[in-house]
Structure formats: C-alpha cells, structure tokens
Design a protein around this motif. Sequence first.
Motif, PDB file in Angstrom:
ATOM      1  N   TYR B  77     -65.300  42.564  97.234  1.00  0.00           N
ATOM      2  CA  TYR B  77     -66.441  42.326  98.119  1.00  0.00           C
ATOM      3  C   TYR B  77     -66.380  40.951  98.774  1.00  0.00           C
ATOM      4  CZ  TYR B  77     -68.328  46.701  96.584  1.00  0.00           C
ATOM      5  OH  TYR B  77     -68.484  48.034  96.342  1.00  0.00           O
ATOM      6  N   ARG B  80     -63.876  41.411 101.606  1.00  0.00           N
ATOM      7  CA  ARG B  80     -64.389  42.262 102.683  1.00  0.00           C
ATOM      8  C   ARG B  80     -65.445  41.539 103.516  1.00  0.00           C
ATOM      9  NH1 ARG B  80     -65.261  47.068  98.732  1.00  0.00           N
ATOM     10  NH2 ARG B  80     -63.151  47.853  98.491  1.00  0.00           N
ATOM     11  N   PRO B 105     -74.707  44.498 106.815  1.00  0.00           N
ATOM     12  CA  PRO B 105     -73.766  43.562 106.183  1.00  0.00           C
ATOM     13  C   PRO B 105     -74.378  42.186 105.918  1.00  0.00           C
ATOM     14  CG  PRO B 105     -73.094  44.054 108.440  1.00  0.00           C
ATOM     15  CD  PRO B 105     -74.197  44.999 108.100  1.00  0.00           C
ATOM     16  N   ASN B 108     -76.414  42.650 102.740  1.00  0.00           N
ATOM     17  CA  ASN B 108     -75.777  43.184 101.543  1.00  0.00           C
ATOM     18  C   ASN B 108     -74.472  42.528 101.121  1.00  0.00           C
ATOM     19  OD1 ASN B 108     -77.454  45.501 100.551  1.00  0.00           O
ATOM     20  ND2 ASN B 108     -77.274  46.015 102.706  1.00  0.00           N
ATOM     21  N   GLN B 109     -73.811  41.778 101.998  1.00  0.00           N
ATOM     22  CA  GLN B 109     -72.589  41.110 101.548  1.00  0.00           C
ATOM     23  C   GLN B 109     -73.002  40.036 100.556  1.00  0.00           C
ATOM     24  OE1 GLN B 109     -69.689  42.144 102.207  1.00  0.00           O
ATOM     25  NE2 GLN B 109     -69.318  42.575 104.365  1.00  0.00           N
ATOM     26  N   PRO B 110     -72.658  40.206  99.262  1.00  0.00           N
ATOM     27  CA  PRO B 110     -73.156  39.267  98.261  1.00  0.00           C
ATOM     28  C   PRO B 110     -72.695  37.837  98.547  1.00  0.00           C
ATOM     29  CG  PRO B 110     -71.763  40.988  97.271  1.00  0.00           C
ATOM     30  CD  PRO B 110     -71.777  41.236  98.730  1.00  0.00           C
TER      31      PRO B 110
END
Lengths: 252, 265
Positions: B77, B80, B105, B108-110
């Motif tokens: 992740y 990505r 994104p 939600n992209q940690p």
Amino acid sequence: MLDLLKGPVLTFQEFILLSGRAIRGVVRKPYYWDDLSIQMDLIGVGSLPVVILTGFFSGAVMALQMSRALQTYGATSQVGQIVAITLVREMGPVLTALMVAGRNASGMASELGSMKVTEQIDAMRALGTDPVMKLVKPRLMATAIVLPMLTVLADFLGLVGGWLVACILLGLTTTTQYWNSSWRSLEYNDIAQGLLKPFVFAIVLSLVGCYYGMQTTGGTQGVGRSTTQAVVVASVWVVVLTFLIGRIFVSM
Amino acid sequence: MDAVLVFDNVSFDFGLGPVLQNVSFSISPGETLVLHGAAGSGKTVLLKLALGLLRPVSGRILLFGQDVTNLDESEWYDVRARIGVLFQEGGLFDSLTIAENVAYPLLNQPRLKFPMDQIDARVARSLEFVELGHTLEKVPSELSGGMRRRVGIARAIVTSPELLLYDSPTAGLDPITANTIMALILKERDENNATTLMATHRHQDGEILVRYRWDKRTASLRPVGPGESTRTKYLLLRDGRIAFLGTPEEFDASRDEYVMQFASR
C-alpha cells in the motif's frame, strides 16, 4: 480420483485463508464503521419482514401439526412446551439463517462478484484499501451481530403464532398454561444452543457469500453462477452445522 | 537517477501455460513507455504485476529503486500510494458519486494522510483538469463511456503520483473521444512531468505520445518541435514475450512482420 478432489480441496483451502484473514481483521485496524452500519441496516432491518413471517408461521404450523398427536395422548396442555423447545433449539435459528442466506449471502456474492468482474476490487487494492477489511469484515461483523437478534425475534413470534393456533383457533389449552409451560420448559442449555447457532451460522454464511463473490470470474454469467453457489453452499452448511452443534449439546 | 520501474526477467502464469515470459525493461523518470500488443498478449497482466495485484512466478520487479517482488499486501500500500492507475473499463465504484470516487485515494491511502479540509479542493481541481467539474454529485452510470474514462483519469492523478499506468485508455471509444482521452494523458504528462506507462492496441495512441506535446498556453496539442524529444519508448508484446523494445524510429523502421502490424506506414 486425485484430480477430482483437487478442485474442492483448493476451494476449501482458499475459503479457509479468506476466513482467517477476515476473522483476524476483526481485531485489527482499519475499521470502516459506515460500512458496518450500512450492512447491519441491510441485513438486520432489511430481513425483518421475512424473518417475522417465517417465525410466526413456523410456530403456528408446529402447534397445528402437534394438536392431533397431543390429543391422542390427552397431553394438549403440553403444546407450549413443544413449540418452545423446537423453536428455540432448532427451527428459529435454522429457518432464520436460511432466510438470511437466501437474502444476504446471495446479495453479498452478487455485489462483490459484480465488483470483481468490473475491476472494482482491483481498483480498491490499487487505491489503498484492503478488500477483505473494507468489504468482507463489515459484512462478517454485521451478520454476526444481527443474526442472533433476528433469531430471538423469530423465536418469540413463533411462540405467538403457536399461541394463536393452540389457544384461540383450536382451544387446546388456556393462555396462561400455554405461556407457563413454554417458559418453564426452556433451560439455559436451550438458550445457549439457540444463541450459539445463529452466531456460528452468521460467520459461515457471510464468509461463504463473500468468498464466492471474490472468486467470481467470467462476466455477468459468472456473477449469476457464484450467487447460486453461495446460496446453495451456505444453506447446506447451515443444516450440517445445526446437526453438529446439536450433537455437542445433546451429549452435554 | 534511479529508474522508476524495472522488470528484470519477469515471468508469470495462471497455471494454464505462460502469460508472460522473461520480460525485462525499465522506465526512467519523465519517460513514456508505450506498451503495444494484440488482445491477450499480456498487457493487462504486466500492468497488474507493476501494481502488485498479481505476483510474478519468477524474476524481479523494482519500483522507485525498491525491490517489490516479495512485498506482502500491507507493504504494497505504501508503494501503490505513489502510483496512479486507470483501469481498462475505468474501474469506478458504481455505488459512489463522482466526487467520492475521485476522493477515494485521498481518503484511503494510509500513507498519504491527506489533510481533510483540502480534499474537496483537490477533487474539484482534478475534475476540472479533465473538464468534468460539473459532475461532482452524479453517479458513474449517469455518465457516458468517455466521461467515465475521464473520471478514471481524474482519480488516477488526484494524488499527484510519480508513475501513471493507463490500461487501454481508448478501448471501445469512438475516435473523437479517444483523442480527447489521449490529449488528457499528454496534458498530465507534460504539465506535471509524469512518468507514463500506457498499454494500447491502437498505433495512433502511441504516435500521439511520440509526436505531440501539450501546450499549456494554448491549451491544446502541438507537434514536437525539431530537436525536442518526448522521451518515448515502445514495447511490443507477442504471446507474453517481448517482440520489440526500442525507440519509435526503430519501431517504424522494423521489417518484422508482427511489428509492422502495429507500426504506422
């Protein structure tokens, strides 16, 4: 022969892997609370009508069918006991689980399956969310929370259905006696069994629905296929598991 | 400078015969790679390998100088978060609105930890970029195929990724819409100097990437001037093997029969 077994064994292995990741995920971040409440609404509130109807009529039918047998032995006063025990131990959990399997395991399989074939699951992973945490975990948790509640409701309405038939329609016994005998006949063992079953069914049927959804290949036809498989497999597991859990409790 | 993406002898199969065999190439920062090949030659699989959605059977993949071949899903992740991707059919979430899709994104992209109060502005800017600023509250099914593809681009670029992957961005679109999409890909490449990997089966798409640049002043495409280069390479796949890797000039001059099907004459 080995080749024949390869498919089912592989399916079972992948199912166990997915289940492991989802169940481990329950105690891990991230939590998507919005998705959990949406699923609880969809599975819990959405299933209310069908659960109310099946619960009510299964109790009514039980009282109806038992009436003649009980009259033969002059034991019509025991009708409450029979309805209560069969409903709380078996009929309530199993019928509710079968209804939810038909409604929601199929829904999960078709929703996740459509997402799979339109690359939305891939997009999810590419955009930073784990589909197991975002899709499978909320469905698993929501089903495990609401199915026992739905079962309690179905049990109670079944007793009401039984009372209507036994006391009002056929006049087998008095209202007081009906509720007394049904209340007294239930032991903690029955309640434990009646609540453990829906919890286990919930885990199995939500995971089966999600598993077949996530495994979907082959376009819209594939979505139809996995939906059917999810309902069939989930329903069969429900009746097998009710026997296994019943076996444990009977010998206790 | 380190290459952005490196494939080192990568092979892949689904258990039913090889899908990719011994594929090696690299993309440097600011470069464009056009991935050509017939349907079923392994273009999508190659892109999915670059995103970690599939795992290679053998060989190594490096992204931003890091060996990502054996990363587990949670480590992926972080990688990505630096890549933008447009899926073949757009891959939009059909139960979310356009604005929610593009914000996905960012939320939600940690690794990104994007400040909440800037998300709306960022989403609006990204949709403005693809000229769909008026569709925020619509859902994907209300948009045409070309518009959905443009939303997909807006979602791919909203995080300002260092590497952009486009999977057949013009597939199934009419020629005029296809050119609009290509213009947007050039706009992103030339305004933000994005490293680009585009899979396509239309030779026109590759040509546009080689021969045109986005002119910010006139907001349109202009032909590449003399002495200017778009730093574009061609990679042609045939049944999972590399049939050609090199410059556009070498590609057009090739006498190979399979290459000639994809080159412009």
